[in-house]
Structure formats: C-alpha cells, structure tokens
Design an enzyme around this catalytic site. Structure first.
Site, PDB file in Angstrom:
ATOM      1  N   ASP A  54      12.257   8.978   3.742  1.00  0.00           N
ATOM      2  CA  ASP A  54      12.963   9.475   4.291  1.00  0.00           C
ATOM      3  C   ASP A  54      12.891  10.516   5.289  1.00  0.00           C
ATOM      4  O   ASP A  54      13.153  11.320   5.761  1.00  0.00           O
ATOM      5  CB  ASP A  54      13.953   8.444   4.755  1.00  0.00           C
ATOM      6  CG  ASP A  54      14.189   6.941   5.099  1.00  0.00           C
ATOM      7  OD1 ASP A  54      13.621   7.002   6.271  1.00  0.00           O
ATOM      8  OD2 ASP A  54      14.446   6.586   3.833  1.00  0.00           O
ATOM      9  N   GLU A  79      18.407  11.667  11.208  1.00  0.00           N
ATOM     10  CA  GLU A  79      19.360  10.989  10.342  1.00  0.00           C
ATOM     11  C   GLU A  79      19.801  11.487   9.105  1.00  0.00           C
ATOM     12  O   GLU A  79      20.867  11.262   8.983  1.00  0.00           O
ATOM     13  CB  GLU A  79      18.817   9.643  10.466  1.00  0.00           C
ATOM     14  CG  GLU A  79      19.299   8.679  10.350  1.00  0.00           C
ATOM     15  CD  GLU A  79      18.828   7.304   9.793  1.00  0.00           C
ATOM     16  OE1 GLU A  79      19.533   6.017  10.093  1.00  0.00           O
ATOM     17  OE2 GLU A  79      17.719   6.991  10.541  1.00  0.00           O
ATOM     18  N   ASP A 153      13.650   9.738  13.202  1.00  0.00           N
ATOM     19  CA  ASP A 153      14.048   8.920  13.053  1.00  0.00           C
ATOM     20  C   ASP A 153      13.216   8.827  11.620  1.00  0.00           C
ATOM     21  O   ASP A 153      11.627   8.161  12.112  1.00  0.00           O
ATOM     22  CB  ASP A 153      14.634   7.681  13.206  1.00  0.00           C
ATOM     23  CG  ASP A 153      15.363   6.684  12.605  1.00  0.00           C
ATOM     24  OD1 ASP A 153      14.620   6.599  11.348  1.00  0.00           O
ATOM     25  OD2 ASP A 153      15.760   5.882  12.735  1.00  0.00           O
ATOM     26  N   ILE A 155      12.483   6.967   9.108  1.00  0.00           N
ATOM     27  CA  ILE A 155      11.859   6.156   9.086  1.00  0.00           C
ATOM     28  C   ILE A 155      12.813   4.832   9.314  1.00  0.00           C
ATOM     29  O   ILE A 155      13.706   4.604   9.032  1.00  0.00           O
ATOM     30  CB  ILE A 155      11.654   5.764   7.593  1.00  0.00           C
ATOM     31  CG1 ILE A 155      10.633   6.477   7.057  1.00  0.00           C
ATOM     32  CG2 ILE A 155      11.170   3.576   7.525  1.00  0.00           C
ATOM     33  CD1 ILE A 155      10.266   5.727   5.195  1.00  0.00           C
ATOM     34  N   ASP A 156      12.329   4.255  10.597  1.00  0.00           N
ATOM     35  CA  ASP A 156      13.112   3.079  11.491  1.00  0.00           C
ATOM     36  C   ASP A 156      13.817   2.010  10.610  1.00  0.00           C
ATOM     37  O   ASP A 156      11.983   1.390  10.229  1.00  0.00           O
ATOM     38  CB  ASP A 156      13.453   3.506  13.057  1.00  0.00           C
ATOM     39  CG  ASP A 156      13.971   2.507  13.631  1.00  0.00           C
ATOM     40  OD1 ASP A 156      15.849   2.545  13.218  1.00  0.00           O
ATOM     41  OD2 ASP A 156      14.102   1.920  14.261  1.00  0.00           O
ATOM     42  N   THR A 158      14.688   1.428   7.604  1.00  0.00           N
ATOM     43  CA  THR A 158      14.928   0.851   6.091  1.00  0.00           C
ATOM     44  C   THR A 158      14.640  -0.388   5.551  1.00  0.00           C
ATOM     45  O   THR A 158      13.845  -0.266   4.434  1.00  0.00           O
ATOM     46  CB  THR A 158      15.105   2.352   6.049  1.00  0.00           C
ATOM     47  OG1 THR A 158      15.072   3.370   6.810  1.00  0.00           O
ATOM     48  CG2 THR A 158      14.917   2.206   4.472  1.00  0.00           C
ATOM     49  N   ASP A 301      17.607   6.835  16.768  1.00  0.00           N
ATOM     50  CA  ASP A 301      17.243   5.535  16.647  1.00  0.00           C
ATOM     51  C   ASP A 301      16.681   5.732  18.703  1.00  0.00           C
ATOM     52  O   ASP A 301      14.877   4.936  18.777  1.00  0.00           O
ATOM     53  CB  ASP A 301      18.109   4.006  16.918  1.00  0.00           C
ATOM     54  CG  ASP A 301      18.495   4.324  15.756  1.00  0.00           C
ATOM     55  OD1 ASP A 301      17.965   4.063  14.363  1.00  0.00           O
ATOM     56  OD2 ASP A 301      19.791   3.932  16.121  1.00  0.00           O
TER      57      ASP A 301
END
Length: 377
Positions: A54, A79, A153, A155-156, A158, A301
């Site tokens: 991330d 994020e 984002d 890695i949405d 996670t 997101d």
C-alpha cells in the site's frame, strides 16, 4: 488529459506489479503487514491493516505523476501514511528514491535487511511496464493539470489482499471475495468543484496465465468532462424482464437488506468485499446498484470508479442527501465531490463519505432504490 491518462494507466500497472511481487513469498508477505491504529483506522473494522505494498504504491504514484506534472505536486493524496514500522520497532519513512539502488537500500531498512526482497520491490517500482493501448483518440478535454487533484487507493480491499484466497472468475458472474477484489484506484477531480473527471482502475489479480501460472491483471478507465464521456467499458444491455440487482456489504444494516430484498426479489441481492470492487461490479453490469448506508467509505474508494460511472451515464450520490430531498436526485445535487474535507473531523475521517452512497448506471434505478429506502434509513 490524454497524456495524464496514459501516465496513470502506466503507473497503475506498475502498482499492480508491486502488489503481485509482494504476494509471491508468504513468509515475506507476513513482514509487510501492519495494523492501523488511532485516527488512521477505519472504524468499520475490528482490525484494519495496511501493507508495505500500500505504502510503496502510493509513494510511487505520487513520485511518477509529480515528476511528469510538477504542477500537480501537493494535490496528489491517498489513503496511507508513508510511515512503516519494521520488525525491530523502528519507524521508517518510505519514499521512492531517484534510483533503483537507493530505493532498494531504503526498503531493506523496512524489511529487516532482507536485501533480496528489497531489490525485487525496487525493481518493480522503477521498471516501466509495457505500453497499454487504451484507444484514447476521443480524449480531448481542455483542462490543465494545475486544475486537477488526485485521490489514490493503492490497494482497495486490503483484507482480501492479505487473506489471498484465489478464485477462478467466470464471465458475467459476481464472486463476493478473493484476491480479485483487491484493486488499484486512481481518481482525478477538479480542484475548484470536486467533480470527478478521470478514473483508472487496475485489477492486479484478474486471472492466472495458463502458460506460466503467474497472475495477470486487467485495467479499466474512463473520462467524463463537459461533453466528453469515454470509457473502456460499455453499458451492458438489459435482458428481457431483467429485475433490479443490488450489491451490498455483508455488514450492511438489516433494515436496508430487508427493504432491498423486497424491491429486488430472490437472488438479486448480492454481497461482495471492497467498496471499489462493488462499484466496479456496477460498472461491469454484474450489479445494477451498490448501496452503503453508513459513512464507512472514503473519497479514495469512490473517486476513480465514480468517473467511470459518469462516463457511462451513471454516478455516485450521497444517500443521506437523496433521502432528505427528492430534488437532490432529480437535479444531480447529491453527486459526491472530492475537494473539501468534512469540518471538525480528524485525519482519515474528514474524507469519509459520511452520508453513505449509492453507485448506479441508470438514474431510474437510483430513483427506485431511494424511494424504497426513504423512511427506513
């Protein structure tokens, strides 16, 4: 705008490579996971994690976009914080350096001097992927990069990325969980109005290569600004007698589930992981609408997939605003914007979509959902 889109597609693919490299060795991956606490934590989850993937992806995108468009520096947000704690309890500020060797040296300090792992990650960060053909001939929008901001984002979903469950996807079917739910999301918005104008989505774990067995990804993109609406996806044609289908989080309020079950009918209420993935399901036509009634999603997101939905004639609206005023739906006054933090909220919470949201392709379906939920939420 076409140059920016090409760059974002390229950095999103680099990000996907980083995500895949970080999952290749299970013992290594365990070193890369850190629990979020305090104001950084999503209140929806008992445990909320970030990974080094991330942090590295977010820093890489900020570095690469800022290098080509320096006027955007300071308006590229994401994020994650770039602070990561290594196994010795030392806090390390993760950045992308000017050379692969320097980046590898910095990453080794996070990875407890695992130089092999650090070199693999640094190589993925500094290696340009193959050119992505996106057919961008129609992307002619008179905007300057200085007018734009970016939400990332890295890695949405996670939790799905950490769990790493592998699913074989079938065309036209929604699979509720697994590695495929983990997405790289890059959304571009107007600084003045907050209107989302461009989105890039990369799905790093779309399918496994039958020849080599490694994971391969898929990318999606869209531009919606003024009279220009261009998207890599097309609006699916509705079958005869097709009913309304809605995708939710399994943790959604029971009253919402019951109301939408009555609206949709048997088998039309579905559940999936990851806010970005659920909106992607709407983009792809695997669901007609995505509903979340609480403020558990954030600007990073929704920004990227929102732009794709706008290009397809849909959008993402604030559910609370729609329930308070029918004119908000009719006049597009409830569309989410991305430029202003929520007053008196701290850190991540100031960028939450506090009123919940509805993502939709067809405005008539939005009206049906809002009408059903009115007086119940």
């Amino acid at each position: 705008m076409a140059d920016l889109l090409r760059l974002l597609l390229r950095v999103a693919e680099k990000a996907a490579n980083v995500a895949r490299v970080c999952r290749q060795e299970a013992p290594l991956f365990q070193l890369l996971v850190q629990e979020k606490t305090g104001d950084d934590k999503n209140k929806k989850f008992v445990q909320d994690f970030k990974t080094l993937a991330d942090v590295v992806i977010q820093e890489m995108i900020q570095h690469d976009v800022g290098a080509q468009f320096p006027e955007m520096c300071g308006f590229i947000h994401g994020e994650e914080s770039n602070k990561f704690e290594n196994g010795l309890g030392e806090s390390v500020i993760v950045t992308v350096c000017s050379t692969e060797e320097e980046t590898a040296k910095l990453l080794a300090s996070v990875l407890d001097d695992n130089h092999t792992a650090a070199s693999l990650l640094a190589q993925a960060i500094h290696q340009d992927p193959a050119t992505i053909d996106a057919h961008m001939d129609d992307v002619a929008v008179p905007l300057s990069p200085s007018e734009l901001g970016i939400w990332i984002d890295p890695i949405d979903a996670t939790s799905q990325y950490i769990e790493g469950r592998e699913e074989v996807l079938e065309e036209g079917h929604l699979f509720p969980s697994g590695l495929h739910c983990a997405l790289v999301l890059i959304g571009v918005y107007l600084l003045k109005t907050g209107e989302p104008v461009m989105g890039v989505i990369n799905q790093p774990f779309n399918y496994k290569d039958p020849a080599g067995g490694g994971w391969r990804g898929k990318h999606f993109w869209g531009v919606s600004c003024g009279g220009v609406n261009v998207c890599s996806e097309t609006c699916p044609k509705e079958g005869p007698g097709a009913g309304l289908s809605v995708v939710l989080s399994s943790s959604e309020k029971q009253v919402v589930k019951e109301a939408l079950t009555a609206l949709c009918g048997p088998g039309k209420l579905m559940y999936a992981s990851g806010a970005g993935f659920k909106i992607l399901c709407v983009i792809q036509g695997l669901a007609d609408v995505y509903v979340v009634s609480e403020g558990s999603t954030f600007k990073w997101d929704s920004c990227a997939p929102h732009a794709l939905l706008r290009a397809l004639g849909g959008g993402v609206v604030d559910l609370a605003n729609c329930l308070q005023s029918s004119s908000a739906v009719q006049d597009n006054q409830a569309e989410l914007t991305y430029h202003q933090p929520r007053p008196e909220s701290k850190r991540a919470d100031c960028w939450a979509n506090y009123g919940g949201l509805v993502a939709y392709r067809d405005p008539s379906q939005l009206r049906r959902v809002v009408g059903t939920l009115k007086g119940k939420v």
